[in-house]
Design a protein around this motif. Structure first.
Motif, PDB file in Angstrom:
ATOM      1  N   VAL A  17       0.828  -1.208   0.000  1.00 45.85           N
ATOM      2  CA  VAL A  17       0.000   0.000   0.000  1.00 45.85           C
ATOM      3  C   VAL A  17       0.863   1.258   0.000  1.00 45.85           C
ATOM      4  O   VAL A  17       0.583   2.209  -0.733  1.00 45.85           O
ATOM      5  N   ILE A  18       1.938   1.272   0.790  1.00 51.26           N
ATOM      6  CA  ILE A  18       2.771   2.485   0.807  1.00 51.26           C
ATOM      7  C   ILE A  18       3.499   2.648  -0.526  1.00 51.26           C
ATOM      8  O   ILE A  18       3.712   3.774  -0.986  1.00 51.26           O
ATOM      9  N   ILE A  19       3.841   1.549  -1.168  1.00 45.86           N
ATOM     10  CA  ILE A  19       4.414   1.637  -2.517  1.00 45.86           C
ATOM     11  C   ILE A  19       3.384   2.238  -3.470  1.00 45.86           C
ATOM     12  O   ILE A  19       3.716   3.070  -4.324  1.00 45.86           O
ATOM     13  N   SER A  20       2.122   1.836  -3.307  1.00 45.72           N
ATOM     14  CA  SER A  20       1.063   2.385  -4.160  1.00 45.72           C
ATOM     15  C   SER A  20       0.827   3.866  -3.882  1.00 45.72           C
ATOM     16  O   SER A  20       0.456   4.625  -4.776  1.00 45.72           O
ATOM     17  N   VAL A  21       1.053   4.310  -2.634  1.00 46.43           N
ATOM     18  CA  VAL A  21       0.938   5.734  -2.306  1.00 46.43           C
ATOM     19  C   VAL A  21       1.973   6.532  -3.097  1.00 46.43           C
ATOM     20  O   VAL A  21       1.659   7.563  -3.710  1.00 46.43           O
ATOM     21  N   VAL A  22       3.212   6.039  -3.087  1.00 45.84           N
ATOM     22  CA  VAL A  22       4.286   6.717  -3.826  1.00 45.84           C
ATOM     23  C   VAL A  22       3.977   6.703  -5.318  1.00 45.84           C
ATOM     24  O   VAL A  22       4.085   7.728  -6.001  1.00 45.84           O
ATOM     25  N   LEU A  23       3.576   5.544  -5.830  1.00 41.73           N
ATOM     26  CA  LEU A  23       3.242   5.428  -7.250  1.00 41.73           C
ATOM     27  C   LEU A  23       2.081   6.340  -7.617  1.00 41.73           C
ATOM     28  O   LEU A  23       2.089   6.975  -8.687  1.00 41.73           O
TER      29      LEU A  23
END
Length: 345
Positions: A17-23
């Motif tokens: 999820v945090i990777i998706s936030v950055v993306l």
């Protein structure tokens, strides 16, 4: 079904999820300059349907039930408010240094005094008033007040009336969205109305455990909603910072389906020891990544680095390394990481 909620799968899910936030923020910058990328737009909208609701759903799922209000308040001050104000001071260190330099030199008057006054008041107001690399500051404060209000409701409100209170909050959230879209409270307090129902949904799905077929219906709804995003722009996604909660009921259920999808994937990843060994560091560093990734992305753009993959890797990697370093120093851990513990509720 509960096996997807073990510690390893949750840590992996938080990493995803945090990777998706950055993306999501990388894609947002691309779409702001050129909104004709239908595939990227579909991916962007799908990410926003799930990523912020995920945190409030998970926080509710981890919530242990009614706790003494003062004790719970102090506990969350350590975990959320101290890191929030520490990062806020760091982000404003240049302005603070300039303020004291002008104060010592006797130059703090007129327009300069007004500038610093407005600047610091804006920073304290938070929410929609802060922008750029500080835009994510709405989240920790909203999470804090959502948790406090949820606990207060659990302690003070009759069990038979809790659902009524949550429904009222949900209605107020959409009144904000549709009737008063420019209405924003300090520290993103108005967004608590949209976050509180997600928190209680997370709490209740743990307490009453959805049946497998119900979970799969939610998963299919989320996937169908994502397909719709790739076809065209439909107002179904969450943009919580600006008090946009998609379409009543449908978007909430789709977000809940996305919550389960992320946990399914997280559970699958956690079973691969090598992959999990890497992702666990990202999952445990999620709040540090949340605070720092926008600042790092802005600096990368200034260096004319525009490759999506490179931006994503650096935007996740540097905050993770910073988190791991701070976790080794007790006073840094307390100030920046909330005592270096995973959030418990």
């Amino acid at each position: 079904m509960l096996n997807i909620f073990n510690r390893e799968s949750i840590t992996s899910a938080k990493a995803l999820v945090i990777i998706s936030v950055v993306l999501g923020h990388i894609l947002e910058a691309i779409l702001m300059s050129d909104g004709e990328h239908k595939i990227l737009n579909g991916l962007y909208q799908s990410i926003y349907l799930v990523h912020m609701p995920f945190y409030f759903l998970l926080s509710g799922w981890l919530f242990k039930g009614a706790q003494p209000t003062v004790k719970y308040f102090v506990k969350k001050i350590k975990h959320l408010l101290i890191p929030y104000f520490t990062w806020l001071i760091i982000f404003n260190s240049k302005a603070i240094a300039g303020f004291f330099a002008n104060l010592i030199q006797g130059n703090l008057a007129g327009e300069k005094a007004l500038f610093y006054k407005n600047h610091f008041l804006t920073q304290l107001y938070g929410g929609m008033e802060v922008h750029g690399f500080e835009m994510i500051l709405w989240f920790p404060m909203c999470l804090f007040f959502t948790q406090q209000l949820a606990n207060f409701i659990m302690v003070k409100v009759n069990k038979n009336l809790i659902i009524l209170v949550v429904v009222l909050a949900y209605i107020l959230a959409f009144v904000n969205q549709y009737v008063f879209p420019e209405f924003h409270l300090p520290l993103a307090l108005n967004i608590v109305c949209g976050a509180l129902p997600l928190f209680f949904i997370g709490f209740f799905i743990k307490k009453y455990s959805l049946k497998s077929y119900q979970v799969w219906i939610l998963v299919v709804l989320c996937l169908l909603t994502s397909v719709i995003f790739f076809v065209g722009n439909f107002p179904l996604t969450y943009h919580m910072r600006s008090a946009q909660y998609g379409m009543p009921v449908i978007s909430a259920f789709a977000a809940l389906g996305g919550f389960y999808i992320v946990l399914f994937v997280g559970n699958y990843i956690s079973q691969n020891k090598r992959t999990f060994k890497v992702l666990q560091y990202v999952g445990k560093s999620s709040m540090t990544i949340m605070y720092l990734h926008a600042l790092i992305l802005i600096e990368l753009y200034a260096l004319n680095i525009n490759n999506i993959y490179l931006l994503l890797i650096i935007g996740v990697l540097i905050p993770t390394l910073i988190h791991l370093i701070m976790a080794r120093v007790n006073w840094l851990s307390k100030l920046f990481l909330g005592e270096n513990k995973l959030p418990h509720n």
